[in-house]
Enzyme design. Structure first.
Site, short mmCIF file in Angstrom:
data_model
loop_
_atom_site.label_atom_id
_atom_site.label_comp_id
_atom_site.label_asym_id
_atom_site.label_seq_id
_atom_site.Cartn_x
_atom_site.Cartn_y
_atom_site.Cartn_z
N ASP A 50 23.98 -24.90 14.94
CA ASP A 50 23.33 -24.18 16.03
C ASP A 50 21.81 -24.20 15.88
OD1 ASP A 50 25.81 -23.52 17.03
OD2 ASP A 50 25.87 -21.57 16.02
N1 URA Z 1 29.34 -22.17 12.66
C1 URA Z 1 28.50 -21.59 13.52
O1 URA Z 1 28.81 -20.55 14.10
N2 URA Z 1 27.31 -22.15 13.73
C2 URA Z 1 26.89 -23.27 13.09
O2 URA Z 1 25.78 -23.73 13.32
C3 URA Z 1 27.79 -23.87 12.19
C4 URA Z 1 29.01 -23.30 11.98
#
Ligand code: URA
Length: 239
Positions: A101
């Site tokens: 993310d």
């Molecule tokens: N899980 C998430 O919620 N976000 C990420 O970036 C990676 C794994």
């Protein structure tokens, strides 16, 4: 000699799955002949034409980046935000293997090897990803057990996760922990904790299979070593 779809994927044109479609649709020629048979073997020394374009064996490259928060895990962003590719000045057309993310930091691999990328992110190959997480609230024992059994969130059952190094900060009403998952569904870690009533306030991926962040500062990258690539392939096959 390799399967034609593998060679096409290795050239970085498209995924192996899409290469298979192109073959069966009659869009691939080997040494002047249209080939529609999926098992056909070829090599880079053959003249392979895909959709009218001659295949150039690209130099396959593999990088590992310590992604900072505030970068998109994509080649380009529709809102012109900075992307992980901006941090790795490769001349090859690289792309991230899976996603982190925008507000997540940590390890991300970039490559131009579509075949490798597919193998790394396919859930059936079960490569471990380890995250360091800070959540709001104090994680209950039952929640750890639910994660270890395979939590149901958003109507789906997650594969069992390992929770380790749990530390409580009672004053700040926070829990720090590491979690190891083998899938990579969208926002998976955040959603799993949300389902348990905890907001994730910090998320950092510390390990992808056999590769960790040792020696890297935020925003830095290095080339993956051949033995690491080999181990990642082996981990995925034996997963
Ligand atoms: N899980 C998430 O919620 N976000 C990420 O970036 C990676 C794994």
């Amino acid at each position: 000699m390799d399967r034609l779809q593998k060679i096409i994927a290795k050239a970085g044109i498209t995924s192996r799955r899409k290469a298979e479609d192109l073959i069966t649709e009659g869009k691939v020629k080997v040494n002047g002949e249209i080939v529609t048979e999926l098992g056909t073997k070829a090599s880079f020394s053959d003249e392979i034409i895909v959709n009218g374009e001659k295949l150039k064996p690209e130099n396959l490259v593999y990088y590992v980046l310590y992604k900072p928060e505030g970068y998109i895990s994509a080649v380009k962003d529709q809102f012109n935000r900075k992307t992980v590719v901006d941090l790795v000045p490769a001349k090859e057309k690289i792309f991230p293997v899976g996603r982190l993310d925008y507000d997540t930091s940590g390890i991300i691999i970039l490559t131009n090897d579509g075949d490798f990328a597919n193998q790394m992110i396919h859930p059936k190959y079960m490569i471990e990803k380890e995250y360091y997480v800070r959540i709001k609230g104090l994680l209950r024992k039952e929640s750890s057990i639910a994660l270890a059994k395979g939590l149901i969130y958003d109507g789906i059952k997650a594969m069992p996760a390992k929770v380790l190094n749990v530390k409580y900060d009672e004053k700040k009403e926070s829990t720090f922990l590491n979690i190891i998952i083998t899938e990579g569904k969208n926002h998976q870690v955040k959603k799993m904790f949300e389902a348990l009533g905890h907001e994730v306030v910090k998320l950092k991926r510390e390990r992808f299979g056999c590769v960790d962040l040792a020696g890297l500062n935020k925003g830095e990258y290095r080339i993956l070593k051949p033995h690491e690539i080999k181990t990642l392939y082996n981990l995925s096959k034996n997963g």
